[in-house]
Enzyme design. Structure first.
Site, mmCIF file in Angstrom:
data_model
loop_
_atom_site.group_PDB
_atom_site.id
_atom_site.type_symbol
_atom_site.label_atom_id
_atom_site.label_comp_id
_atom_site.label_asym_id
_atom_site.label_seq_id
_atom_site.Cartn_x
_atom_site.Cartn_y
_atom_site.Cartn_z
ATOM 1 N N ARG A 1 36.876 56.750 78.590
ATOM 2 C CA ARG A 1 36.155 55.499 78.864
ATOM 3 C C ARG A 1 35.930 55.333 80.373
ATOM 4 O O ARG A 1 36.819 55.652 81.160
ATOM 5 C CB ARG A 1 36.966 54.291 78.382
ATOM 6 C CG ARG A 1 37.365 54.323 76.919
ATOM 7 C CD ARG A 1 38.330 53.180 76.668
ATOM 8 N NE ARG A 1 38.795 53.076 75.304
ATOM 9 C CZ ARG A 1 39.879 53.703 74.833
ATOM 10 N NH1 ARG A 1 40.584 54.507 75.605
ATOM 11 N NH2 ARG A 1 40.254 53.525 73.581
ATOM 12 N N HIS B 1 29.576 46.729 67.859
ATOM 13 C CA HIS B 1 30.471 45.583 67.717
ATOM 14 C C HIS B 1 29.674 44.289 67.533
ATOM 15 O O HIS B 1 28.568 44.147 68.077
ATOM 16 C CB HIS B 1 31.356 45.439 68.960
ATOM 17 C CG HIS B 1 32.237 46.626 69.221
ATOM 18 N ND1 HIS B 1 33.291 46.957 68.406
ATOM 19 C CD2 HIS B 1 32.208 47.566 70.201
ATOM 20 C CE1 HIS B 1 33.896 48.047 68.881
ATOM 21 N NE2 HIS B 1 33.248 48.434 69.966
ATOM 22 N N ALA C 1 31.728 54.762 67.617
ATOM 23 C CA ALA C 1 30.403 54.636 66.978
ATOM 24 C C ALA C 1 30.117 53.235 66.437
ATOM 25 O O ALA C 1 29.209 53.047 65.626
ATOM 26 C CB ALA C 1 30.243 55.672 65.859
ATOM 27 N N ILE C 2 30.877 52.248 66.901
ATOM 28 C CA ILE C 2 30.729 50.900 66.342
ATOM 29 C C ILE C 2 29.726 50.072 67.157
ATOM 30 O O ILE C 2 29.782 50.061 68.390
ATOM 31 C CB ILE C 2 32.082 50.149 66.343
ATOM 32 C CG1 ILE C 2 33.136 50.958 65.593
ATOM 33 C CG2 ILE C 2 31.932 48.759 65.737
ATOM 34 C CD1 ILE C 2 34.556 50.457 65.811
ATOM 35 N N ILE D 1 30.382 50.915 82.356
ATOM 36 C CA ILE D 1 29.799 50.694 81.014
ATOM 37 C C ILE D 1 30.734 51.326 79.973
ATOM 38 O O ILE D 1 30.429 52.356 79.371
ATOM 39 C CB ILE D 1 28.358 51.254 80.909
ATOM 40 C CG1 ILE D 1 27.499 50.822 82.101
ATOM 41 C CG2 ILE D 1 27.738 50.808 79.584
ATOM 42 C CD1 ILE D 1 27.113 49.361 82.148
HETATM 43 C C1 LIG Z 1 37.105 56.457 73.226
HETATM 44 C C2 LIG Z 1 35.889 55.597 73.340
HETATM 45 C C3 LIG Z 1 35.533 54.737 72.313
HETATM 46 C C4 LIG Z 1 34.411 53.929 72.432
HETATM 47 N N1 LIG Z 1 33.991 53.192 71.355
HETATM 48 C C5 LIG Z 1 32.877 52.438 71.455
HETATM 49 C C6 LIG Z 1 32.388 51.725 70.339
HETATM 50 O O1 LIG Z 1 32.861 51.871 69.212
HETATM 51 N N2 LIG Z 1 31.336 50.887 70.523
HETATM 52 C C7 LIG Z 1 30.756 50.716 71.739
HETATM 53 O O2 LIG Z 1 29.860 49.896 71.866
HETATM 54 N N3 LIG Z 1 31.146 51.453 72.803
HETATM 55 C C8 LIG Z 1 32.176 52.315 72.680
HETATM 56 N N4 LIG Z 1 32.573 53.074 73.738
HETATM 57 C C9 LIG Z 1 31.833 52.991 74.978
HETATM 58 C C10 LIG Z 1 30.545 53.824 74.930
HETATM 59 O O3 LIG Z 1 30.801 55.094 74.381
HETATM 60 C C11 LIG Z 1 30.023 53.950 76.341
HETATM 61 O O4 LIG Z 1 29.880 52.653 76.879
HETATM 62 C C12 LIG Z 1 28.673 54.637 76.407
HETATM 63 O O5 LIG Z 1 28.686 55.861 75.701
HETATM 64 C C13 LIG Z 1 28.338 54.881 77.866
HETATM 65 O O6 LIG Z 1 27.172 55.631 77.943
HETATM 66 P P1 LIG Z 1 26.696 56.203 79.341
HETATM 67 O O7 LIG Z 1 25.334 56.720 79.118
HETATM 68 O O8 LIG Z 1 26.908 55.183 80.397
HETATM 69 O O9 LIG Z 1 27.747 57.343 79.685
HETATM 70 P P2 LIG Z 1 27.801 58.873 79.238
HETATM 71 O O10 LIG Z 1 27.518 59.043 77.813
HETATM 72 O O11 LIG Z 1 29.071 59.413 79.749
HETATM 73 O O12 LIG Z 1 26.572 59.501 80.018
HETATM 74 C C14 LIG Z 1 26.584 59.736 81.399
HETATM 75 C C15 LIG Z 1 25.888 61.049 81.637
HETATM 76 O O13 LIG Z 1 25.754 61.275 83.034
HETATM 77 C C16 LIG Z 1 25.867 62.671 83.257
HETATM 78 N N5 LIG Z 1 26.193 62.913 84.659
HETATM 79 C C17 LIG Z 1 27.341 62.579 85.305
HETATM 80 N N6 LIG Z 1 27.266 62.986 86.598
HETATM 81 C C18 LIG Z 1 26.055 63.588 86.750
HETATM 82 C C19 LIG Z 1 25.408 64.223 87.854
HETATM 83 N N7 LIG Z 1 25.972 64.311 89.060
HETATM 84 N N8 LIG Z 1 24.161 64.743 87.661
HETATM 85 C C20 LIG Z 1 23.551 64.674 86.441
HETATM 86 N N9 LIG Z 1 24.141 64.083 85.369
HETATM 87 C C21 LIG Z 1 25.363 63.548 85.526
HETATM 88 C C22 LIG Z 1 26.985 63.071 82.294
HETATM 89 O O14 LIG Z 1 26.976 64.465 82.032
HETATM 90 C C23 LIG Z 1 26.693 62.219 81.075
HETATM 91 O O15 LIG Z 1 25.901 62.907 80.119
HETATM 92 C C24 LIG Z 1 33.663 53.942 73.623
HETATM 93 C C25 LIG Z 1 33.996 54.835 74.646
HETATM 94 C C26 LIG Z 1 35.060 55.685 74.485
HETATM 95 C C27 LIG Z 1 35.339 56.704 75.534
#
Ligand SMILES: Cc1cc2nc3c(=O)[nH]c(=O)nc-3n(C[C@H](O)[C@H](O)[C@H](O)COP(=O)(O)OP(=O)(O)OC[C@H]3O[C@@H](n4cnc5c(N)ncnc54)[C@H](O)[C@@H]3O)c2cc1C
Length: 481
Positions: free
Chosen positions: A312, A49, A46-47, A337
């Site tokens: 991640r 950064h 949740a940071i 990402i």
């Molecule tokens: C342990 C951990 C700690 C982290 N800490 C930080 C932090 O402190 N600060 C920071 O800046 N970043 C942090 N991050 C990174 C950050 O959480 C991610 O970069 C960010 O949440 C990515 O968002 P997203 O929307 O790309 O992915 P997601 O949130 O994974 O969203 C992708 C979505 O796509 C959907 N999807 C997948 N396949 C399909 C499909 N075929 N059809 C329809 N939907 C689909 C999934 O269900 C999901 O809801 C951290 C990550 C992790 C795992």
């Protein structure tokens, strides 16, 4: 025919949806889960950064710093919570102090505001529990903490208000090109047509890219991070985000104060096979415990209220991959990402639309775009007079359902019926925090379940905890004659 189909409703897809709604486009977000932000965007540190470790000149660095600034705007427009904690990166000896100097130089190259090295004595004035072995810290005053699920929720709600459609339980199973547009198959049956596809599927971005592209330039190798949560009564044990020095494996095990008062301890970093398996392990949590002790004296592990893990979307591209497919015009990928993805999310959305898609020359502005979203009042945080006033107007504010977090019947019923409402126990927990406190739902889950059943007119037996197949009950055992 849609102009844009966005696949994935994490912080990336929902920020993009909101940015797109500034233009006159017909757009829809498709999400395979029954809620927004159920994967990476739910389980992270949740940071926001400040930007002390991304490689200067990389997209990660540029979008991290810009994203950090944009969160101030999101706070004003979307009413999302921000804790302006600042952060300390710690060093324990001369060799680590040299590395700290290196990260100061990176911070300066990345133009991180206010970054400087201070003595441990000075740091202890505001952080008295800092480990005694710490000798110096790099202070990063622009580090903030948010509530990641609410960022996604607020962006999606605002995008919907401005015309974007949202469909949950919509697993994209097939992509095909037909003449100058695409066919998107959902759940192996429904088909929609679109001119452009935005692939914001987190850990699945390489799999989704491969549905159309014969060669994909990035591969996701999932990396798990495990955490403990310390009860909010430990608020103040640390006031800043405490980071160790970064390593190849990432930013390391941290102590992170949260916006609602809890403290996160973690994460570790372990490559795993399964992109969606988020169980925690004894070894993983033991590693987290041991490393947290290098940041602070006497971490109150007796105040743990839960553990969890997130996955991640680490990629072999080593930077954010935000590009149009080389083979299919109008097919855009947001691969790799991982952190700082949450921090960069609002900047990633703007960068994609302006620099990669060139939206300004393609679609006119949406003159009626309304950037604002107001959160429902949090009853527990109001003054006594305000509470009395609300209870007079809506008596169900007077019925506390979650005792730990002081969440009322009115707030839960509102969350059930909101345009982006939820009918699951976890969905209500995400929206209201009912069940997020000390007893972790032991007292209120059953009450929340009955409220969902009452409000939606279904049997309590059919209420799910989280995913639609996670029902709480098999059958009734005591039936009144
Ligand atoms: C342990 C951990 C700690 C982290 N800490 C930080 C932090 O402190 N600060 C920071 O800046 N970043 C942090 N991050 C990174 C950050 O959480 C991610 O970069 C960010 O949440 C990515 O968002 P997203 O929307 O790309 O992915 P997601 O949130 O994974 O969203 C992708 C979505 O796509 C959907 N999807 C997948 N396949 C399909 C499909 N075929 N059809 C329809 N939907 C689909 C999934 O269900 C999901 O809801 C951290 C990550 C992790 C795992």
């Amino acid at each position: 025919m849609y102009d844009f189909v966005i696949i994935g409703a994490g912080v990336i897809g929902t920020n993009i949806a909101r940015e797109l709604s500034r233009y006159q486009t017909k757009a829809i977000v498709l999400e395979k889960e029954n809620d927004v932000a159920n994967v990476q965007s739910l389980a992270n540190s949740a940071i926001i950064h400040a930007g002390h470790n991304p490689e200067p000149g990389s997209l990660k660095a540029r979008l991290n710093i810009w994203g950090n600034e944009l969160y101030d705007e999101l706070e004003k427009e979307l009413d999302i919570p921000l804790l302006r904690s600042g952060a300390y990166v710690v060093a324990h000896n001369e060799s680590e102090e040299k590395q700290l100097e290196h990260y100061l130089q990176i911070s300066l190259q990345n133009k991180v505001p206010g970054a400087k090295i201070i003595s441990a004595e000075e740091a202890r004035i505001t952080e008295p529990n800092l480990a005694l072995s710490i000798t110096k810290v790099l202070t990063l005053p622009t580090t903030k903490v948010t509530y990641p699920w609410e960022v996604a929720f607020a962006c999606m709600e605002n995008a919907m208000k401005n015309g974007v459609e949202f469909r949950k339980n919509a697993l994209v199973t097939k992509l095909e090109q037909k003449d100058d547009h695409y066919l998107v198959t959902i759940n192996n049956k429904d088909r929609i047509e679109t001119k452009n596809i935005i692939n914001a599927t987190g850990v699945a971005t390489d799999d989704i890219a491969a549905l159309l592209d014969s060669s994909v330039e990035f591969k996701i190798t999932p990396r798990k991070g495990e955490y403990f949560v310390l009860d909010k009564h430990m608020k103040g044990f640390v006031n800043h985000v405490l980071y160790p020095l970064p390593t190849e494996a990432g930013k390391g095990v941290l102590l992170t104060p949260q916006v609602h008062g809890e403290i996160l301890v973690g994460p570790n970093s372990v490559f795993v096979e399964d992109k969606y398996r988020t169980d925690v392990s004894f070894e993983g949590l033991a590693y987290v415990k041991a490393n947290a002790g290098l940041l602070a004296e006497g971490v109150p592990f007796h105040k743990i209220i839960r553990s969890f893990a997130g996955i991640r979307s680490t990629s072999n591209y080593h930077d954010f991959y935000i590009q149009e497919s080389k083979e299919h015009k109008g097919f855009f990928h947001l691969g790799g990402i991982e952190s700082p993805g949450l921090s960069a999310a609002p900047a990633i959305a703007k960068y994609l639309l302006s620099d990669v898609i060139g939206i300004d020359s393609l679609y006119p502005k949406n003159e009626t775009f309304d950037p604002f979203r107001k959160k429902q009042p949090e009853f527990h945080s109001l003054s006594l007079a305000e509470k009395q006033h609300l209870i007079e107007a809506y008596p169900t504010y007077g019925n506390i359902i979650c005792k730990c977090e002081q969440i009322t019947e009115k707030e839960i019923v509102d969350a059930i019926h909101a345009p982006l409402g939820s009918h699951t126990i976890k969905g209500i927990k995400k929206r209201t925090r009912a069940g997020a406190g000390l007893c972790q739902g032991g007292y209120c889950e059953e009450k929340v379940m009955k409220l969902i059943a009452r409000e939606t007119g279904v049997s309590p037996l059919s209420i799910a905890y989280d995913s639609d197949d996670s029902s709480l009950f098999e059958e009734e055992t005591k039936v009144e004659e």
